[in-house]
Design a protein around this motif. Sequence first.
Motif, PDB file in Angstrom:
ATOM      1  N   GLY A  47       0.803  -1.230   0.000  1.00 47.78           N
ATOM      2  CA  GLY A  47       0.000   0.000   0.000  1.00 47.78           C
ATOM      3  C   GLY A  47       0.830   1.272   0.000  1.00 47.78           C
ATOM      4  N   PRO A  48       1.734   1.450   0.997  1.00 52.71           N
ATOM      5  CA  PRO A  48       2.555   2.670   1.001  1.00 52.71           C
ATOM      6  C   PRO A  48       3.411   2.832  -0.248  1.00 52.71           C
ATOM      7  N   ILE A  49       3.966   1.696  -0.739  1.00 49.61           N
ATOM      8  CA  ILE A  49       4.803   1.784  -1.940  1.00 49.61           C
ATOM      9  C   ILE A  49       3.970   2.227  -3.136  1.00 49.61           C
ATOM     10  N   LEU A  50       2.776   1.647  -3.272  1.00 52.84           N
ATOM     11  CA  LEU A  50       1.896   2.032  -4.373  1.00 52.84           C
ATOM     12  C   LEU A  50       1.508   3.503  -4.265  1.00 52.84           C
ATOM     13  N   GLY A  51       1.236   3.965  -3.039  1.00 56.42           N
ATOM     14  CA  GLY A  51       0.893   5.379  -2.841  1.00 56.42           C
ATOM     15  C   GLY A  51       2.013   6.307  -3.247  1.00 56.42           C
ATOM     16  N   ILE A  52       3.258   5.927  -2.892  1.00 52.91           N
ATOM     17  CA  ILE A  52       4.416   6.749  -3.258  1.00 52.91           C
ATOM     18  C   ILE A  52       4.587   6.797  -4.773  1.00 52.91           C
ATOM     19  N   LEU A  53       4.399   5.638  -5.428  1.00 53.92           N
ATOM     20  CA  LEU A  53       4.531   5.602  -6.890  1.00 53.92           C
ATOM     21  C   LEU A  53       3.479   6.478  -7.561  1.00 53.92           C
ATOM     22  N   VAL A  54       2.234   6.417  -7.035  1.00 53.99           N
ATOM     23  CA  VAL A  54       1.168   7.250  -7.607  1.00 53.99           C
ATOM     24  C   VAL A  54       1.500   8.729  -7.426  1.00 53.99           C
ATOM     25  N   LEU A  55       1.998   9.096  -6.248  1.00 55.66           N
ATOM     26  CA  LEU A  55       2.371  10.496  -6.003  1.00 55.66           C
ATOM     27  C   LEU A  55       3.488  10.941  -6.941  1.00 55.66           C
ATOM     28  N   LEU A  56       4.474  10.063  -7.160  1.00 53.07           N
ATOM     29  CA  LEU A  56       5.571  10.412  -8.069  1.00 53.07           C
ATOM     30  C   LEU A  56       5.064  10.604  -9.494  1.00 53.07           C
ATOM     31  N   ILE A  57       4.167   9.711  -9.923  1.00 52.88           N
ATOM     32  CA  ILE A  57       3.619   9.841 -11.277  1.00 52.88           C
ATOM     33  C   ILE A  57       2.849  11.138 -11.435  1.00 52.88           C
ATOM     34  N   LEU A  58       2.026  11.476 -10.427  1.00 58.05           N
ATOM     35  CA  LEU A  58       1.262  12.716 -10.487  1.00 58.05           C
ATOM     36  C   LEU A  58       2.178  13.937 -10.441  1.00 58.05           C
ATOM     37  N   ALA A  59       3.194  13.868  -9.569  1.00 51.67           N
ATOM     38  CA  ALA A  59       4.110  15.010  -9.434  1.00 51.67           C
ATOM     39  C   ALA A  59       4.878  15.257 -10.721  1.00 51.67           C
ATOM     40  N   TYR A  60       5.389  14.179 -11.323  1.00 48.44           N
ATOM     41  CA  TYR A  60       6.153  14.356 -12.557  1.00 48.44           C
ATOM     42  C   TYR A  60       5.247  14.658 -13.748  1.00 48.44           C
ATOM     43  N   GLY A  61       3.987  14.199 -13.680  1.00 45.43           N
ATOM     44  CA  GLY A  61       3.036  14.608 -14.703  1.00 45.43           C
ATOM     45  C   GLY A  61       2.785  16.103 -14.652  1.00 45.43           C
ATOM     46  N   GLN A  62       2.624  16.629 -13.432  1.00 41.93           N
ATOM     47  CA  GLN A  62       2.447  18.075 -13.276  1.00 41.93           C
ATOM     48  C   GLN A  62       3.705  18.827 -13.702  1.00 41.93           C
ATOM     49  N   PHE A  63       4.872  18.277 -13.358  1.00 40.31           N
ATOM     50  CA  PHE A  63       6.137  18.894 -13.742  1.00 40.31           C
ATOM     51  C   PHE A  63       6.271  18.947 -15.264  1.00 40.31           C
ATOM     52  N   PHE A  64       5.901  17.859 -15.931  1.00 36.35           N
ATOM     53  CA  PHE A  64       5.939  17.826 -17.394  1.00 36.35           C
ATOM     54  C   PHE A  64       5.016  18.904 -17.965  1.00 36.35           C
ATOM     55  N   TYR A  65       3.808  19.011 -17.430  1.00 32.87           N
ATOM     56  CA  TYR A  65       2.859  20.015 -17.921  1.00 32.87           C
ATOM     57  C   TYR A  65       3.406  21.423 -17.714  1.00 32.87           C
ATOM     58  N   ARG A  66       3.930  21.680 -16.532  1.00 32.94           N
ATOM     59  CA  ARG A  66       4.424  23.023 -16.217  1.00 32.94           C
ATOM     60  C   ARG A  66       5.577  23.436 -17.115  1.00 32.94           C
ATOM     61  N   THR A  67       6.449  22.500 -17.456  1.00 32.85           N
ATOM     62  CA  THR A  67       7.630  22.849 -18.244  1.00 32.85           C
ATOM     63  C   THR A  67       7.374  22.860 -19.746  1.00 32.85           C
ATOM     64  N   GLN A  68       6.344  22.149 -20.201  1.00 32.37           N
ATOM     65  CA  GLN A  68       6.118  22.042 -21.637  1.00 32.37           C
ATOM     66  C   GLN A  68       5.003  22.946 -22.163  1.00 32.37           C
ATOM     67  N   ILE A  69       4.102  23.384 -21.303  1.00 30.69           N
ATOM     68  CA  ILE A  69       3.015  24.270 -21.729  1.00 30.69           C
ATOM     69  C   ILE A  69       3.382  25.702 -21.381  1.00 30.69           C
ATOM     70  N   TRP A  70       3.517  26.539 -22.381  1.00 28.41           N
ATOM     71  CA  TRP A  70       3.936  27.932 -22.194  1.00 28.41           C
ATOM     72  C   TRP A  70       2.711  28.835 -22.373  1.00 28.41           C
ATOM     73  N   ASN A  71       2.048  29.131 -21.289  1.00 29.49           N
ATOM     74  CA  ASN A  71       0.845  29.963 -21.359  1.00 29.49           C
ATOM     75  C   ASN A  71       1.205  31.417 -21.659  1.00 29.49           C
ATOM     76  N   GLY A  72       0.463  32.022 -22.576  1.00 28.03           N
ATOM     77  CA  GLY A  72       0.667  33.436 -22.891  1.00 28.03           C
ATOM     78  C   GLY A  72       1.875  33.736 -23.738  1.00 28.03           C
ATOM     79  N   PHE A  73       2.599  32.698 -24.171  1.00 22.90           N
ATOM     80  CA  PHE A  73       3.803  32.930 -24.971  1.00 22.90           C
ATOM     81  C   PHE A  73       3.418  33.431 -26.366  1.00 22.90           C
ATOM     82  N   ASP A  74       3.818  34.660 -26.666  1.00 23.94           N
ATOM     83  CA  ASP A  74       3.535  35.274 -27.961  1.00 23.94           C
ATOM     84  C   ASP A  74       4.473  36.461 -28.130  1.00 23.94           C
ATOM     85  N   PRO A  75       5.491  36.340 -28.979  1.00 23.40           N
ATOM     86  CA  PRO A  75       6.427  37.465 -29.149  1.00 23.40           C
ATOM     87  C   PRO A  75       5.748  38.778 -29.510  1.00 23.40           C
TER      88      PRO A  75
END
Length: 369
Positions: A47-75
Amino acid sequence: MLDPIIAFFQRVFAAIGRGVGLVVAWLLWPFLAAHGWYRDRTWIIKGPILGILVLLILAYGQFFYRTQIWNGFDPAFVTSYKLDTRTVPAGAAIPDQANRCQDSAIVTLAAALTDQNVNQNTWISSTLLYKLGFFGIDWDNTPFFDNKASFQRGVNQVVRRTAIQLADNLGRVRGTSGINNDLQNARGNIQFDEGTWYFGVDPFGFKTPTPSYYRAAVDSWNRFNTSLASCDAVFDSRADNLLQLLDGMASDLGNTSDILRRRSEEFNAGWFDTRADDRYWFAFGQLYAQYALLKAAHADFGDVIRERNLTAIWAEMDRQLQGALKIQPAIISNGSEDGWIMPTHLTTMGFYTLRVRSNMVEIRAILDR
């Protein structure tokens, strides 16, 4: 006669297949071993191991979104402010409007650029996963997830320089009046360290993260512009203040062009240079911010530009900036200048950087006469 040749190639491909199989098995072995160990545990451990893995997946999913989606970017986002409709320079009384003065486009755009960095987007450099790096390696030393952070730092470097000019020169009358409190506060807040998270070890303890300081700077700039529009503050749109503003920008571009040159000359690794993208997007962020702020400066110092006959050369500088901002390759390559497979994006960006700087230096020389 062909049988020996066919047999030879069969042996070669069989050997290659066995080699690939061994490599794949070697890569998958830790995961298979971990799966076998996990399968034999009880749910008290699972249980705890599965919870940690789920948290890591969610955290890195959010990290991927934050770094790859550039809101308002327009020269070209500055065009939405319709600065060309302004009829008087910053700080001057607006005709036919009692007790109303023109606010500063430079202050408006400095606030807008910072708002884009920390409100419309996440400030990447101070997020926990960015600070942790890639298995302990700084993300800046990898080809992954660092372009947005470099771009944001490039924008912020230009805004920082502008904040100093606003507090020391533009928001005072010939430098003899007191410094405006809002501009002073904005200057202090925007200079804050770029990588502070909620907790740190030097000094040890809880901290206010970087974005909070930058948001406070945005609030201070907005308050200043409100006071300026009510004629309760000053904006000194003299030629020597414009000269100093351009001098600071030209100095920054000179330093950046030297960084691009040294990286291009010393690390000709083409698509495999893991730091080329950092250098490129930092320079791009600088030009992105300077393009917006120079558009604003044209509005705030309109009278000076017309009186000194700078309209043509200012338009040329504007075209050079637009040309640089159109270059947005998906993968940054740092190849040799005479290469025909891998392009040299750093040299191209360095060329535009120097062209823009030369225009600034020419305008500065005219203002200094």
